[in-house]
Enzyme design. Structure first.
Site, PDB file in Angstrom:
ATOM      1  N   CYS A  29      -5.398 -26.700  11.521  1.00 11.02           N
ATOM      2  CA  CYS A  29      -4.407 -26.227  12.511  1.00 11.02           C
ATOM      3  C   CYS A  29      -5.064 -25.707  13.794  1.00 11.02           C
ATOM      4  O   CYS A  29      -4.378 -25.524  14.808  1.00 11.02           O
ATOM      5  CB  CYS A  29      -3.535 -25.139  11.901  1.00 11.02           C
ATOM      6  N   HIS A  87      -0.084 -20.762  17.297  1.00  9.04           N
ATOM      7  CA  HIS A  87       0.144 -21.843  16.327  1.00  9.04           C
ATOM      8  C   HIS A  87       1.498 -21.621  15.663  1.00  9.04           C
ATOM      9  O   HIS A  87       1.829 -20.504  15.260  1.00  9.04           O
ATOM     10  CB  HIS A  87      -0.984 -21.823  15.305  1.00  9.04           C
ATOM     11  N   ASN A 124       5.626 -26.511  10.640  1.00 11.80           N
ATOM     12  CA  ASN A 124       4.195 -26.413  10.969  1.00 11.80           C
ATOM     13  C   ASN A 124       3.626 -27.822  11.096  1.00 11.80           C
ATOM     14  O   ASN A 124       3.503 -28.530  10.096  1.00 11.80           O
ATOM     15  CB  ASN A 124       3.499 -25.631   9.852  1.00 11.80           C
TER      16      ASN A 124
END
Ligand code: ACO
Length: 318
Positions: free
Chosen positions: A113, A245, A275
């Site tokens: 990520c 994020h 996500n």
């Protein structure tokens, strides 16, 4: 002084949408469980034949449309991804080939990520060293293909998508002001895929200890952002937009609170995208530029954390 300026942006989301209610038809979960704990309402899911490179190419096409740079001006392609089309060669070489960029270096960055922030630091360094003038940086993922759809603790969290930026060496006083990147491999077992070419010759599925990740995320995201702000002698009060994020709304809100930045200045797309790992920040950035929130000369703080653990931050004058 040369700064690395964002001169193009684009995004792509697969057409298929899977809502929390859709998910509750196949596994024992519900919107009532998912939404309050994560802020997620839906996620986009790539078709079987839709590859990470397809998403990356579509996001890049939009970045070229939103820029005066054309594919022939690009002298490096970086794709941040954890879900490459193949074990090798890189997904970046597929993007490079699609746009007919002759002999242009192209490579993937694997920092889960945090991949987009890692890629921005690499691009910034290349541009400042004079190794390139215009770099295409893409975060692209088809995480739905490595999610265990029988594991309700993880499968509700992830989605597919891609975001792209074109970063150019510029003498204007706008661009990347600081980047910080970190890793700590001792956290391997908190977030990993239980497969790999060398380990068991499989792709593997996502495995996660959600509570470990939650605690680490809030601390590491806020610390990394503070360090990048210190490096350019700025404080959180100077920041116009915070783009963390997009893992989970509770992580986003807790990090913003810890840093002392308001919810109004915090960009959140997790409700609609879930996500999307390395794609989450460029997707959020692109959507905030397109809907008119982010304007020229605005100061933006971005930060990410992912498997590894890896984490990092970037301060950008847009
Ligand atoms: N639907 C219904 N029930 C569920 C679900 C679900 N989707 N998932 C878990 N449960 C149940 C569990 O089975 C458990 O029930 P049990 O006690 O009977 O066994 C109960 O809910 C609690 O489970 P926990 O896993 O302890 O739930 P927790 O409160 O920790 O919340 C969550 C889970 C939302 C994942 C939380 O840990 C979190 O937000 N973690 C952050 C992790 C994250 O966002 N990771 C993204 C990837 S990492 C990154 O991008 C940085």
């Amino acid at each position: 002084m040369i700064l690395s300026q964002i001169v193009g942006w684009g995004e792509y989301l697969p057409k298929k949408v899977l809502t929390n209610d859709n998910l509750s038809e196949t596994i024992e979960t519900s919107d009532e469980w998912i939404f309050p704990r994560t802020g997620i309402k839906q996620r986009h899911i790539a078709l079987k034949k839709e590859l990470t490179s397809d998403l990356a190419i579509n996001a890049a096409k939009e970045a070229f449309v939103n820029s005066t740079i054309s594919p022939s001006d690009i002298d490096c392609v970086i794709v941040a991804t954890t879900t490459p089309d193949d074990t090798f060669p890189s997904t970046a070489t597929k993007v490079q080939h699609f746009f007919k960029m002759k002999d242009t270096p192209a490579f993937d960055i694997q920092a889960v990520c945090s991949g987009f922030i890692y890629s921005l630091q690499v691009a910034d360094t290349f541009l400042k060293c004079g190794n390139a003038k215009n770099i295409l940086v893409i975060g692209a993922e088809t995480l739905s293909k490595i999610v265990d759809w029988e594991d309700r603790r993880t499968c509700v969290l992830f989605g597919d998508g891609a975001g792209a930026v074109i970063v150019s060496a510029s003498e204007e006083s706008r661009g990347i002001l600081a980047t910080k990147i970190y890793s700590d491999g001792s956290w391997h077992d908190s977030l990993y895929s239980d497969g790999g070419p060398s380990f068991n010759q499989k792709v593997g599925k996502i495995r996660m200890n959600g509570q470990d990740i939650f605690k680490q995320a809030v601390n590491k995201l806020s610390e990394a952002t503070s360090k990048a702000l210190d490096e350019c002698n700025l404080s959180i009060k100077d920041i116009d937009w915070f783009i963390p994020h997009q893992a989970n709304q509770r992580i986003i809100s807790s990090t913003a609170k810890k840093l002392g930045i308001s919810e109004e200045k915090t960009i959140s797309t997790v409700k609609f995208h879930a996500n999307t790992s390395a794609a989450s920040i460029p997707l959020a950035l692109s959507s905030a530029i397109k809907n008119g929130k982010i304007k020229d000369n605005h100061l933006i703080a971005m930060c990410a954390i992912g498997g590894g653990l890896t984490w990092g931050s970037c301060i950008l004058k847009f």
